[in-house]
Design a protein around this motif. Sequence first.
Motif, mmCIF file in Angstrom:
data_model
loop_
_atom_site.group_PDB
_atom_site.id
_atom_site.type_symbol
_atom_site.label_atom_id
_atom_site.label_comp_id
_atom_site.label_asym_id
_atom_site.label_seq_id
_atom_site.Cartn_x
_atom_site.Cartn_y
_atom_site.Cartn_z
ATOM 1 N N GLN A 148 -2.514 3.872 -57.452
ATOM 2 C CA GLN A 148 -1.786 2.939 -56.430
ATOM 3 C C GLN A 148 -2.915 2.131 -55.581
ATOM 4 O O GLN A 148 -3.748 2.588 -55.018
ATOM 5 C CB GLN A 148 -0.983 3.895 -55.590
ATOM 6 N N ALA A 173 -2.984 -2.385 -54.035
ATOM 7 C CA ALA A 173 -2.445 -3.641 -53.728
ATOM 8 C C ALA A 173 -2.628 -4.645 -55.026
ATOM 9 O O ALA A 173 -1.797 -5.782 -54.913
ATOM 10 C CB ALA A 173 -2.777 -4.222 -52.329
ATOM 11 N N ASN A 186 0.088 -7.566 -58.779
ATOM 12 C CA ASN A 186 1.078 -7.048 -57.520
ATOM 13 C C ASN A 186 1.199 -8.093 -56.765
ATOM 14 O O ASN A 186 2.418 -8.612 -56.341
ATOM 15 C CB ASN A 186 0.553 -5.640 -57.061
ATOM 16 N N ASN A 187 0.282 -8.396 -55.918
ATOM 17 C CA ASN A 187 0.413 -9.548 -54.967
ATOM 18 C C ASN A 187 -0.746 -10.599 -55.154
ATOM 19 O O ASN A 187 -1.831 -10.395 -55.645
ATOM 20 C CB ASN A 187 0.088 -8.902 -53.571
ATOM 21 N N SER A 213 1.177 -5.440 -45.197
ATOM 22 C CA SER A 213 2.549 -5.844 -45.914
ATOM 23 C C SER A 213 2.331 -5.917 -47.302
ATOM 24 O O SER A 213 3.260 -6.457 -48.001
ATOM 25 C CB SER A 213 3.219 -7.037 -45.297
ATOM 26 N N ALA A 214 1.266 -5.391 -47.980
ATOM 27 C CA ALA A 214 1.192 -5.748 -49.614
ATOM 28 C C ALA A 214 2.336 -4.897 -49.872
ATOM 29 O O ALA A 214 2.913 -3.739 -49.681
ATOM 30 C CB ALA A 214 -0.090 -4.908 -49.755
ATOM 31 N N SER A 215 2.623 -5.282 -51.372
ATOM 32 C CA SER A 215 3.746 -4.418 -52.120
ATOM 33 C C SER A 215 2.975 -3.688 -53.136
ATOM 34 O O SER A 215 2.099 -4.002 -53.765
ATOM 35 C CB SER A 215 4.730 -5.452 -52.556
ATOM 36 N N TYR A 216 3.971 -2.620 -53.603
ATOM 37 C CA TYR A 216 3.298 -1.908 -54.693
ATOM 38 C C TYR A 216 4.510 -1.636 -55.842
ATOM 39 O O TYR A 216 5.482 -1.976 -55.752
ATOM 40 C CB TYR A 216 3.092 -0.552 -54.242
ATOM 41 N N THR A 217 4.165 -1.483 -56.985
ATOM 42 C CA THR A 217 4.922 -1.123 -58.200
ATOM 43 C C THR A 217 5.990 -0.053 -57.884
ATOM 44 O O THR A 217 5.369 1.106 -57.351
ATOM 45 C CB THR A 217 4.333 -0.893 -59.538
ATOM 46 N N SER A 218 7.295 -0.084 -57.881
ATOM 47 C CA SER A 218 8.281 0.788 -57.852
ATOM 48 C C SER A 218 8.579 1.778 -59.113
ATOM 49 O O SER A 218 9.195 1.211 -59.860
ATOM 50 C CB SER A 218 9.474 0.595 -57.199
#
Length: 346
Positions: free
Chosen positions: A254, A256, A152-153, A179-184
């Motif tokens: 879920q 990061a 992801n990151n 501010s880590a992003s995740y799979t949508s």
Amino acid sequence: MNIKSLLLGSAAALAAVSGAQAADAIVAAQPEPMEYVRVCDAFGAGFFYIPGSETCLKIDGYVRFQTDFRRDLSGTSDWNSFTRGQVNFDARSDSELGTLRGYIALQGNALNSASRGVNVDQAFIEVGGLKVGYFFNWWDDGLSGETDALANNTAWNAIRYTYTAGAFYAGLAVDELESASYTSQLAPFGVARAVQPNNNIGIEGTVGGAFGSVKAAIVGGYDIDQENGALRMIATADLGPGTLGFAVAWASGQNAYYDASEWTVAAEYAVKVTDKFKITPGFQYFWTIDQNRFGDFVGSRDAWKAGLTLDYQLAKNLSAKASVQYYDPDRAQESWSGYLRLQRSF
């Protein structure tokens, strides 16, 4: 002697005196010794000593022009071009603690006339096995092609230590996951999963090594805020005319580090057709791609992805790359994506 002769003689004498004084006033300063830039071969090619110091510096980077494209089978399509420039500064010197390194990578992207800017791509301090700053983590070490999606990151502010013994290494890191992003992904019944703000930390660990032509590494990450983690193994081996790469990853939910699916396997085979031309086909399968609003994997939807990447060396320090990928999730819209790239490195 008449008056005319006296005046001429006086003028000549005055001119001689004035000329001598002017000549004395324009005495050039002695040139100072010049210190030429010396090559520093202690840390590899491209390093030179910073004049007046024992620090070695290497400057490199690249300029890239790329056009991305995407199309789903419903007829929707899009493309976008951008230009990127990056300059890297790598400073190293010996110290009582071992090799002392400071690294800065500045990257500028120009998407269009209204969207341009320069950011810090990496900046870190490294001494011995200790590394602190903003840098790419172990999850960035994917397969060489463009098909796999195994993280992801890949960059955070972090503190990490790596122990190296010959071809073997092991390491531990603490990451700031703000501010880590995740799979949508959408959970069943079209309910979007809730992603909680992540202002906590994560823990990474890795172990790997080289065994002849085979290289293997295992990396794990635990997201403390989400109370979930992921594991991944990557192995590569020289086989026939190319290099075979294989990866497997698992996520508890879920997090990061990796959460595109509960399980995934990926493989590629990079074939060097000539000294200038390389072909890399790849494939990846994802098991259980949906999550509920609590971040748990649910349902029975899977997905698969296949792609092809072409690399060609047009000239020294000038390369071209083309990549095309096909993604097919169960009971959802398939899509094509890819890019064309021209890059000048220095």
